[in-house]
Enzyme design. Structure first.
Site, mmCIF file in Angstrom:
data_model
loop_
_atom_site.group_PDB
_atom_site.id
_atom_site.type_symbol
_atom_site.label_atom_id
_atom_site.label_comp_id
_atom_site.label_asym_id
_atom_site.label_seq_id
_atom_site.Cartn_x
_atom_site.Cartn_y
_atom_site.Cartn_z
ATOM 1 N N ALA A 51 -10.764 -38.002 -57.990
ATOM 2 C CA ALA A 51 -11.721 -36.969 -58.186
ATOM 3 C C ALA A 51 -11.832 -35.597 -58.696
ATOM 4 O O ALA A 51 -12.467 -35.406 -59.906
ATOM 5 C CB ALA A 51 -12.911 -37.316 -57.455
ATOM 6 N N LYS B 159 -5.085 -54.414 -66.055
ATOM 7 C CA LYS B 159 -6.428 -54.758 -65.644
ATOM 8 C C LYS B 159 -7.307 -55.923 -66.729
ATOM 9 O O LYS B 159 -7.519 -55.034 -67.773
ATOM 10 C CB LYS B 159 -7.614 -55.012 -64.974
ATOM 11 N N VAL C 205 -10.892 -24.527 -46.640
ATOM 12 C CA VAL C 205 -12.241 -24.340 -47.253
ATOM 13 C C VAL C 205 -13.168 -24.003 -46.828
ATOM 14 O O VAL C 205 -13.137 -25.154 -45.143
ATOM 15 C CB VAL C 205 -13.269 -24.554 -48.434
#
Length: 512
Positions: A15, A81, A186
Site C-alpha cells: 500500500a 494470472k 511514529v
C-alpha cells in the site's frame, strides 16, 4: 490557501510503496519546485505480505510509474494470472467448477451473448465466449516471449510474492522517482488548530511535517483512526469469513506446472486459495470462526494440500471485514488495510490501493482551501467501490446450491444479502446483465461480464428471449465462430506457462 507540496505516507508494504510510486511518478515535474513525497516506515513492524493476486490494472500502473516488466518478473517471483477457477462452490460435487476469466466475452460491445447461450449454447458459458478457460486448463501463458512488455494476446494480471514486490517498489521509488524514505516509529501526530495533522513525532527523533498525510499503517490505522477518530464499518453480517490460515508450499519438482489462474476451492465453512508462483505455491484457508474451529480449519487446509503439508507451519491472520466510514478526513487519507479489508476472494485488495492512489495523484488538491471538496468526491467514489466489491463477493455465496453445512445455508439467508444485490438478482431472473444496464458509473470495479461469468458459471438461469431479429442472432453465431477460431489459434501458438516464465528470467521481454 497554503499549497499542498509535501506528501507524507505513513507505512510501507504494498500500500505505502505503490501509493508513493503513483503519486511521485504523476508529479515528477514538480520536484524542482518544492514538491516532495516522503514515506515514513517503521523498522520494527513486519508487513502482512499475504496478498499475491492482482488485476490487469496493475500492468497499467507499473508501466506508468516506469517499471520494467521483465525486472518485475525477475525480482518479485512473478507469474501470470488469467483469472480464477472456483471449485465446489455451486453443489460441492467433485466436478463442480467454473472460471471467472480476465477476457471479455467475444464481441461484448456488439452483442450480449448470455441470452443466446442460455437459449442454444453448448458447454460452459466461459468456453462458449472466450478461450481463456481452456488456456488455463492447458497451463498456457497469455503471451509469447516475442510479445512486448505489458502487451497481451490474452488479458492477464499477475501473481507475485508480496514481500519481494514491496522491496522492488521501494528501490524503484527511492532510486528512480525521488521518494524520501524515513525509517522511524511514529509515536504521535501533532495536530493543527483546524483539526488537521501538522506533523508526525517519531521514537527515533525526526519530526516529519506535511501538507497531506496518507495512512498506510495497515490494521493499526494510526492516523485515520488514532488521530482523526474515523470509525470502522463492519460488514460481517454479509461476509462471514473472519480468519485465514496461510502457508507456503514448495513444489515436489522444480519443473512442476505453474497454474496461470487462482484456484479457489470451497470448504465446509469457507474456501482455500491456491496461487502458483515460479518457486512455490501460496495456499490459504479463509473461513468463518463462527462455523468452524481453528483446528478443524487447519485440518481441512492440510487435507487440501496433501502430503506436502507435512512439517509446514501455518500462519494465522485475522480478517476484520469492512471499511472506514470515511476514507479522507481533513488532510488524512486511508489507503490499503487502514481503509478496510475484505476476504481475498476476487483479489480486490491491491486494485483498491491502485484506484485510491491514482485518484489522489490525479486530483491532488492544489491547496488546503479546496481539499475538503476533493475529499467529499473521493469519499463518495470510494464508498461506492467498496459497496460494489462487497456485493460481488457476496454473489458467489448467494448463488450456491449447497446446503450441507450451516455456513452455506446462512449465506443464502435473505437478510445477509445487500439490498442492491438482492434487487439485481431478482432482475437477473429475467434480464441478463450487459454493459450499462446496471453498471453505468465510471467507478464500477467489476464489469457486467464478471457478473455473467459468475452467474452462468454457477448455473443461474435467466428467463429472457435472446433478442429480436435475425441480425442479432447472426451476430451471436459469428461471435461464437470467432471464439472457436481464436481458441484454436491460441491453444496452438501459446507457450507453456512455466516455459515462458523461465525465458523471461533468462532473456527478458522486448521493452516497450
Amino acid at each position: 490557501m497554503k499549497q499542498v507540496q509535501n506528501i507524507v505516507i505513513v507505512g510501507g508494504g504494498t500500500a505505502g510503496w505503490l501509493t508513493a510510486g503513483v503519486i511521485a511518478a504523476r508529479h515528477q515535474g514538480r520536484r524542482n519546485h518544492g514538491f516532495s513525497v516522503t514515506l515514513v516506515e517503521s523498522p520494527n513492524v513486519p508487513i502482512i505480505g499475504v496478498g499475491e493476486g492482482t488485476w490487469p490494472t496493475l500492468r497499467t500502473t507499473l508501466r506508468k510509474i516506469g517499471v520494467s516488466e521483465t525486472e518485475f518478473f525477475r525480482q518479485c517471483d512473478g507469474a501470470f494470472k488469467q483469472g480464477a477457477r472456483f471449485n465446489r462452490w455451486t453443489t460441492g460435487a467433485a466436478d463442480d467448477g467454473y472460471y471467472h476469466p480476465l477476457m471479455l466475452p467475444q464481441g461484448f460491445a456488439r452483442v450480449n451473448l448470455a441470452p443466446h447461450w442460455l437459449a442454444e449454447g453448448e458447454g460452459s458459458f466461459c468456453d462458449a465466449v472466450t478461450p481463456q478457460g481452456q488456456l488455463c486448463d492447458a497451463g498456457l501463458a497469455p503471451k509469447t516471449i516475442a510479445t512486448p512488455e505489458y502487451e497481451a494476446l490474452a488479458n492477464y494480471a499477475y501473481h507475485l510474492d508480496a514481500g519481494k514486490f514491496s522491496a522492488f517498489l521501494q528501490r524503484h521509488c527511492c532510486e528512480t522517482l525521488g521518494v524520501n524514505h524515513v525509517l522511524a516509529d511514529v509515536t504521535q501526530a501533532r495536530m493543527a488548530d483546524n483539526g488537521d495533522v501538522a506533523a508526525l513525532e517519531t521514537a527515533q527523533g525526526p519530526v516529519v511535517e506535511g501538507d497531506l498525510f496518507i495512512d498506510c499503517t495497515g490494521f493499526r490505522a494510526l492516523l485515520i483512526e488514532g488521530a482523526m477518530g474515523v470509525p470502522f464499518r463492519s460488514c460481517a453480517d454479509v461476509l462471514f469469513c473472519d480468519t485465514a490460515l496461510a502457508v507456503q508450499v514448495p513444489y515436489d519438482d522444480p519443473a512442476d506446472t505453474v497454474a496461470c489462474h487462482t484456484i479457489s476451492t470451497a470448504q465446509s465453512a469457507g474456501w482455500v486459495w491456491d496461487i502458483g508462483l515460479p518457486t512455490r505455491r501460496g495456499v490459504g484457508h479463509v473461513y468463518s470462526s463462527s462455523h468452524i474451529s481453528d483446528d478443524q480449519a487447519e485440518r481441512e487446509l492440510r487435507a487440501y494440500i496433501g502430503p506436502a503439508a507435512d512439517g509446514l507451519s501455518v500462519r494465522k491472520i485475522p480478517i476484520r471485514a469492512g471499511h472506514r466510514d470515511t476514507f479522507w478526513k481533513g488532510n488524512v487519507v486511508a489507503v490499503g488495510l487502514a481503509a478496510g479489508f475484505l476476504e481475498p476472494l476476487e483479489a480486490s485488495a491491491i486494485v483498491l490501493i491502485e484506484l485510491s492512489a491514482k485518484m489522489i495523484a490525479e486530483q491532488l488538491p492544489p491547496n488546503r482551501a479546496v481539499m475538503d471538496v476533493l475529499a467529499r468526491r473521493y469519499n463518495a467514489t470510494t464508498q461506492y467501490r467498496w459497496g460494489r466489491i462487497i456485493d460481488f463477493l457476496k454473489l458467489h455465496y448467494a448463488l450456491t446450491k449447497r446446503t450441507d453445512t450451516g455456513f452455506w445455508r446462512d449465506n443464502c439467508r435473505a437478510e445477509t444479502i445487500p439490498d442492491r444485490l438482492r434487487d439485481l438478482m431478482e432482475l437477473w431472473k429475467y434480464q441478463a446483465p450487459w454493459l450499462h444496464d446496471e453498471f453505468d458509473r465510471a467507478e464500477e470495479v467489476f464489469p457486467a461480464a464478471s457478473y455473467q461469468y459468475v452467474l452462468y458459471g454457477m448455473g443461474h438461469r435467466t428467463h429472457a428471449p435472446p433478442g429480436e431479429g435475425d441480425a442479432e442472432v447472426e451476430l451471436a453465431r459469428r461471435a461464437w465462430r470467432e471464439n472457436r477460431v481464436q481458441t484454436a489459434r491460441m491453444m496452438e501458438g501459446l507457450p507453456r506457462h512455466r516455459d515462458l516464465l523461465e525465458k523471461i528470467v533468462q532473456h527478458g521481454m522486448q521493452p516497450v
